[in-house]
Design a protein around this motif. Structure first.
Motif, mmCIF file in Angstrom:
data_model
loop_
_atom_site.group_PDB
_atom_site.id
_atom_site.type_symbol
_atom_site.label_atom_id
_atom_site.label_comp_id
_atom_site.label_asym_id
_atom_site.label_seq_id
_atom_site.Cartn_x
_atom_site.Cartn_y
_atom_site.Cartn_z
ATOM 1 N N GLU A 40 23.185 2.921 -17.300
ATOM 2 C CA GLU A 40 23.986 4.083 -16.892
ATOM 3 C C GLU A 40 25.062 3.691 -15.888
ATOM 4 N N CYS A 42 26.647 4.801 -12.522
ATOM 5 C CA CYS A 42 26.474 5.639 -11.338
ATOM 6 C C CYS A 42 27.730 5.510 -10.510
ATOM 7 N N ASP A 215 27.838 8.717 -15.454
ATOM 8 C CA ASP A 215 26.714 9.451 -16.043
ATOM 9 C C ASP A 215 26.079 10.273 -14.932
ATOM 10 N N ARG A 216 26.049 9.686 -13.734
ATOM 11 C CA ARG A 216 25.598 10.372 -12.537
ATOM 12 C C ARG A 216 26.550 10.063 -11.406
ATOM 13 N N TYR A 229 22.993 13.893 -5.679
ATOM 14 C CA TYR A 229 22.956 12.870 -6.729
ATOM 15 C C TYR A 229 22.560 13.562 -8.017
ATOM 16 N N ASP A 230 23.513 13.671 -8.921
ATOM 17 C CA ASP A 230 23.232 14.428 -10.149
ATOM 18 C C ASP A 230 24.290 14.097 -11.198
ATOM 19 N N THR A 231 24.176 14.736 -12.357
ATOM 20 C CA THR A 231 25.208 14.538 -13.369
ATOM 21 C C THR A 231 26.485 15.253 -12.918
ATOM 22 N N PRO A 232 27.649 14.799 -13.402
ATOM 23 C CA PRO A 232 28.896 15.464 -13.026
ATOM 24 C C PRO A 232 28.865 16.959 -13.313
ATOM 25 N N ASP A 233 28.329 17.316 -14.457
ATOM 26 C CA ASP A 233 28.311 18.724 -14.830
ATOM 27 C C ASP A 233 27.472 19.548 -13.849
ATOM 28 N N LEU A 259 34.835 17.528 -18.958
ATOM 29 C CA LEU A 259 33.538 17.106 -19.495
ATOM 30 C C LEU A 259 33.281 17.647 -20.897
#
Ligand SMILES: Nc1ncnc2c1ncn2[C@@H]1O[C@H](COP(=O)(O)OP(=O)(O)O)[C@@H](O)[C@H]1O
Ligand SMILES: [Mg+2]
Length: 387
Positions: A40, A42, A215-216, A229-233, A259
């Motif tokens: 992924e 980050c 991805d994050r 700390y999370d997904t962009p969405d 997105l």
């Protein structure tokens, strides 16, 4: 020649990491914990001075941490020799630091040479990496001073990938590139990453770049504290606090458009006509534009509906197609193109360049308004979509 894109990727974990530089009171990184799953991207994002570069330099042991642990592939880096560790970590920085006295091929071969590969293997690896990052093979003979900024960054990425490292650290890799080339490099890197699936830590102070590349996303604030700390969405939909909300901006509704790509949108149907074919005006749909296509449904021109005529369409009477956009582009890209070109539907083309549909301002409007409480963001951005 088949390109060896490599298969390895290792997870990275920060476990309660603290860094205090000698002679300073405040910590540059404070109790930082997060996990980047293997394969992924980050993105570490936050204002200048919040500790992003420090975090990267801790990973390849250019500096040592004051407390906590960093694990690559589940193993602590503390017992590793920094030299060995760095051979397993690709590192790309803003001013890429190519060796000026080595040509491009030899720059790419730096780590393989350290690893004792033979000349033939190094040469063929350099060649395949040039191809992988989209540079012609002849460029291997050039020297860094003979390259553009964007080409140098591509070589930097190729060099970092040379020994197929399980982990890549990229510290503002495209930060010094002009916006158009930066966008291109971002897209190329995303395409490359889909093939090589490395674990990547990508640093930027630009939230838009973070949203696009990650991805994050790990959002840091001054003092190296992790705020979210999370997904962009998820970050755009639910900022953890005021700091994040301000950092991602009032236009986060618009940012979410970045997105959503056109493949996810219900595109409007395009009236297509083969050159020389007759089309009855009654069958033209919606926006009054008919697209003249070749045998593979690739556009060669367009015409506006002429209600008075039912004559055969010929290329001679068609004009070049207006703005078009690939189906892999985002709604945000579509919106920008509409803003810079003209507010009219854009012709969406599939991967082979065939007509896939129209995207119009209405679809973008709808996508933004699907987000609760986000229509205000559109108004805040000063864009009247109903016009
Ligand atoms: N070698 C150093 N010695 C002392 N302080 C440093 C050193 N490098 C960075 N810092 C400080 O650590 C903090 C984080 O810096 P840095 O990691 O470079 O931030 P960023 O990359 O997010 O801009 C800043 O306050 C900076 O001044
Ligand atoms: Mg920095």
């Amino acid at each position: 020649m088949p390109v060896d894109t490599g298969k390895t990727a290792a997870p990275l974990e920060f476990r309660n990491v603290t860094k205090r530089y000698e002679g300073t009171d405040a910590a540059a990184i404070k109790d930082l914990s997060f996990v980047v799953p293997a394969g992924e991207v980050c993105v570490l994002v936050g204002p200048s001075g919040c500790g992003k570069t420090t975090a990267m330099r801790l990973v390849n042991r250019m500096i040592d941490m004051t407390g906590g642990e960093i694990l690559i592939d589940g193993k602590s880096i503390s017992g590793r020799s920094p030299a060995d560790l760095r051979r397993e970590i690709g590192y790309v920085i803003q001013h890429v630091g190519l060796f000026p006295h080595l040509n491009v091929a030899n720059n790419i071969g730096t780590v393989p040479r350290l690893l004792g590969w033979d000349r033939k293997r190094i040469a063929s690896r350099s060649a395949e990496l040039l191809e992988l990052v989209g540079l012609p093979a002849e460029m291997g003979k050039r020297y860094p001073s003979q390259l553009s900024g964007g080409q140098r960054q591509r070589v930097g990425v190729a060099r970092a990938l040379a020994a197929d490292p399980p982990l890549m650290l990229m510290d503002e890799p495209f930060g010094a590139i002009d916006p158009i080339n930066r966008d291109r490099l971002q897209n190329e890197f995303l395409r490359l990453q889909r093939e090589i699936k490395k674990t990547v830590v990508f640093v930027t102070h630009d939230i838009d770049e973070g949203i696009k590349m990650g991805d994050r996303i790990a959002i840091l604030r001054e003092g190296g504290e992790l705020v979210q700390y999370d997904t962009p969405d998820a970050i755009l939909a639910n900022p953890a606090d005021e700091f994040v909300a301000r950092f991602v901006g009032a236009d986060r509704g618009l940012k979410r458009l970045a997105l959503t790509n056109l493949e996810q949108v219900d595109l409007d149907e395009v009236t297509c006509v083969r050159e020389g074919e007759t089309i009855s005006p009654g069958t033209w749909v919606d926006n009054d534009i008919v697209v003249v296509v070749d045998g593979e449904r690739k556009p060669i021109g367009e015409m506006t509906r002429d209600v008075s005529s039912d004559s055969a369409v010929t290329l001679g009477s068609a004009r070049p197609v207006g703005a078009s956009i690939p189906i892999t582009a985002s709604l945000r890209d579509a919106l920008s193109l509409m803003m810079t070109e003209s507010i009219r539907p854009l012709l969406v083309l599939d991967g082979e360049g065939r007509v896939a549909g129209w995207v119009s301002i209405d679809q973008i409007n709808k996508a933004v308004r699907q987000v609760p409480n986000e229509s205000a963001a559109i108004d805040a951005a000063g864009i009247d979509l109903d016009k």
